[in-house]
Enzyme design. Sequence first.
Site, PDB file in Angstrom:
ATOM      1  N   GLU A 234       1.090  -1.285   0.043  1.00  0.00           N
ATOM      2  CA  GLU A 234      -0.009  -0.065  -0.035  1.00  0.00           C
ATOM      3  C   GLU A 234       0.906   1.249  -0.090  1.00  0.00           C
ATOM      4  OE1 GLU A 234      -2.571   0.045   3.220  1.00  0.00           O
ATOM      5  OE2 GLU A 234      -3.547   1.969   2.697  1.00  0.00           O
TER       6      GLU A 234
ATOM      7  N   ARG B  57       5.371 -12.918   9.387  1.00  0.00           N
ATOM      8  CA  ARG B  57       5.929 -11.627   8.946  1.00  0.00           C
ATOM      9  C   ARG B  57       7.319 -11.702   9.816  1.00  0.00           C
ATOM     10  NH1 ARG B  57       3.973  -6.239   9.594  1.00  0.00           N
ATOM     11  NH2 ARG B  57       1.935  -7.233   8.500  1.00  0.00           N
TER      12      ARG B  57
ATOM     13  N   LYS C  34       4.806   0.739   9.463  1.00  0.00           N
ATOM     14  CA  LYS C  34       4.865   2.259   8.905  1.00  0.00           C
ATOM     15  C   LYS C  34       4.205   3.182   9.640  1.00  0.00           C
ATOM     16  CE  LYS C  34       3.333   0.161   4.882  1.00  0.00           C
ATOM     17  NZ  LYS C  34       2.650  -0.001   3.581  1.00  0.00           N
TER      18      LYS C  34
HETATM   19  P1  ATP Z   1       2.927  -2.349   7.989  1.00  0.00           P
HETATM   20  O1  ATP Z   1       2.122  -3.021   8.932  1.00  0.00           O
HETATM   21  O2  ATP Z   1       4.320  -1.865   8.360  1.00  0.00           O
HETATM   22  O3  ATP Z   1       2.414  -0.737   7.609  1.00  0.00           O
HETATM   23  P2  ATP Z   1       1.602  -3.395   5.959  1.00  0.00           P
HETATM   24  O4  ATP Z   1       1.334  -4.895   5.925  1.00  0.00           O
HETATM   25  O5  ATP Z   1       0.592  -2.584   6.096  1.00  0.00           O
HETATM   26  O6  ATP Z   1       2.972  -3.167   6.598  1.00  0.00           O
HETATM   27  P3  ATP Z   1       1.833  -3.389   3.013  1.00  0.00           P
HETATM   28  O7  ATP Z   1       2.395  -2.155   2.222  1.00  0.00           O
HETATM   29  O8  ATP Z   1       0.184  -3.527   2.985  1.00  0.00           O
HETATM   30  O9  ATP Z   1       1.943  -3.066   4.509  1.00  0.00           O
HETATM   31  O10 ATP Z   1       2.337  -4.616   2.691  1.00  0.00           O
HETATM   32  C1  ATP Z   1       3.071  -4.998   1.255  1.00  0.00           C
HETATM   33  C2  ATP Z   1       3.169  -6.277   1.648  1.00  0.00           C
HETATM   34  O11 ATP Z   1       4.356  -6.841   2.505  1.00  0.00           O
HETATM   35  C3  ATP Z   1       2.189  -7.532   2.303  1.00  0.00           C
HETATM   36  O12 ATP Z   1       1.823  -8.537   1.422  1.00  0.00           O
HETATM   37  C4  ATP Z   1       2.604  -7.226   3.715  1.00  0.00           C
HETATM   38  O13 ATP Z   1       2.140  -8.663   4.240  1.00  0.00           O
HETATM   39  C5  ATP Z   1       4.216  -7.654   3.527  1.00  0.00           C
HETATM   40  N1  ATP Z   1       4.759  -7.320   4.828  1.00  0.00           N
HETATM   41  C6  ATP Z   1       4.672  -6.196   5.686  1.00  0.00           C
HETATM   42  N2  ATP Z   1       5.093  -6.329   6.405  1.00  0.00           N
HETATM   43  C7  ATP Z   1       5.961  -7.311   6.514  1.00  0.00           C
HETATM   44  C8  ATP Z   1       6.821  -7.653   7.593  1.00  0.00           C
HETATM   45  N3  ATP Z   1       7.102  -7.162   8.532  1.00  0.00           N
HETATM   46  N4  ATP Z   1       7.262  -9.170   7.202  1.00  0.00           N
HETATM   47  C9  ATP Z   1       6.868  -9.744   6.184  1.00  0.00           C
HETATM   48  N5  ATP Z   1       6.119  -9.140   5.040  1.00  0.00           N
HETATM   49  C10 ATP Z   1       5.808  -8.109   5.543  1.00  0.00           C
HETATM   50 MG    MG Z   2      -1.175  -3.079   4.793  1.00  0.00          MG
END
Ligand code: ATP
Ligand code: MG
Length: 548
Positions: free
Chosen positions: A33, A258, A268
């Site tokens: 995102e 994760r 983020k």
């Molecule tokens: P955050 O919680 O840090 O904002 P998010 O999951 O909301 O992260 P996205 O931009 O939606 O961030 O993530 C893009 C991809 O990266 C998704 O498939 C998510 O599952 C993966 N991802 C995000 N954080 C991690 C992590 N700590 N370890 C592994 N994969 C991750």
């Molecule tokens: Mg997300």
Amino acid sequence: MSENKARNFIEEIVEHDIESGLVKNVITRFPPEPNGYLHIGHAKSICLNFGTALNYGGKCNLRYDDTNPVKEDEEYIRSIERDVRWLGFEPAAVLYGSDYFEYMFECALKLIDKGLAYVCDLSADEIREYRGTLTEPGKDSPYRNRSAEENRRLFLEMRDGIYSDGEKVLRAKIDMASPNLNMRDPVLYRILHAPHHRTGGKWCIYPMYDFAHPLEDAYEKVTHSICTLEFEDHRPLYDWVVQNCGCDPAPRQYEFARLNLTRTIMSKRYLKKLVDEKFVSGWDDPRMPTISGLRRRGYTPEAIRDFCERIGVAKSNSEVDAGLLEHCLREHLGQIAPRRMAVLDPLKVIIDNYEGDGETVLSENLPKSETAGMRNMSFSREIYIERSDFMEDPPAKFFRLAPGREVRLKDAYIIQCEAVEKNPDGTVAALHCTYDPDSKTGGATAGRKVKGTLHWVDAKTAVPCEIRLYDFLLNEGEGDFSARLNEQSLKILPNALIEAAGASAKPGDRFQFLRQGYFCADTDSTPEKLIFNLIVNLKDSYAKANND
Ligand code: ATP
Ligand code: MG
């Protein structure tokens, strides 16, 4: 995929799907995102998605999951693409979830016509109240039995902007008594009168993640939709959407754990807070666990990929020691970073019996390298050593310089401290030494053993530079991040000196400063003002503790 490598569980699934003929061409996607910069956790997902596609001759798309207009930004989009490429992966295509809004809208109409979605007038609070709990079933919305015709009319009116934010939503009609709360008539569309960074004012209804994501996957014919564990409970809804919207072939979702790292913030939202509140200089502050922060700090993509490979892919959450990431980094930098000498906190040494203008000595650029060669270092009567390498009144085990004691200057001579010159305040201003003229490589006493070897720079040719030392942003411990912020995470040494060969360092160049650590010329470094970031120090406590 090579035969002798252990497969992770995702690879096992993919191989099974290929062997059984279920899947011909593997298609994965990395779906960030665009509401922030990518961090080291995303690197794991990138390595997994791109790596799986590469291993099986498939393709992996970079897809912006940009269905929520409010928090998204072009700056983030540019940074994400740059980071993915820097990590070493080329997207098969760069795509945007928002490009499929029309398709999603059509799918919603399809569900309405099938009697599987309805427009609901309950407020967000009421919907939550009606949903029930894990132990109690939910209650049907009073709007649940609207006819398909009425739902269609209302949904079109929602799209046409007749209603204000929150006045109505479109919900799936599934099961208000389902043990899985996600299946209790989840919201599919909400009204949001907000411009979108790509579609502008075209839409005032936006699909929810659980509806949009499976459709995005289906549209791109993704075969394996890999996401993190918190979406496991959403999988039944994912499958429901795919099935009832008639997506063929149907993408399948798989969840992995994760990445969590000790002493590292991985949300983020919180990283954004550090930027907004100016605790750090920006998303690319070298202390940030963002890909752009790590890059600026001096991390290499190879080290990050190696780390992602070593941590593996698991199905249960755990916390990885941040020392492992540093260990992978040291291993790579040890092979590639040319050696230089730099003195972080200089103390002048005057060699009283040295006559003449000076000379050059040879120093190795990279140990064990046949190609990196040697470089010239100038040596003369006045040099600088590290202030911490001298003690006026040392304990017995101090093997560096002290009055009456000898040390070797790396690749040059043995010197002995004869006298200490003081400042009015009693601090040490300079050391007076003598040298053994035959102790250089090739000399009669070259083999003479002394306990300590110091790095140094020549006072005549050394170049001033600023050194930035970094530590973790978080102190050790548990609990709220705000209470754990490490106020000492940045230390600036303004008066450092680097040997002349370091003067041509360009931003991004990495070195090992002998005995000090690995350093990288910062993005702000110029020939007039050299700035080096500490990437990582030399001491590998992780390897020690883990017998690596
Ligand atoms: P955050 O919680 O840090 O904002 P998010 O999951 O909301 O992260 P996205 O931009 O939606 O961030 O993530 C893009 C991809 O990266 C998704 O498939 C998510 O599952 C993966 N991802 C995000 N954080 C991690 C992590 N700590 N370890 C592994 N994969 C991750
Ligand atoms: Mg997300």
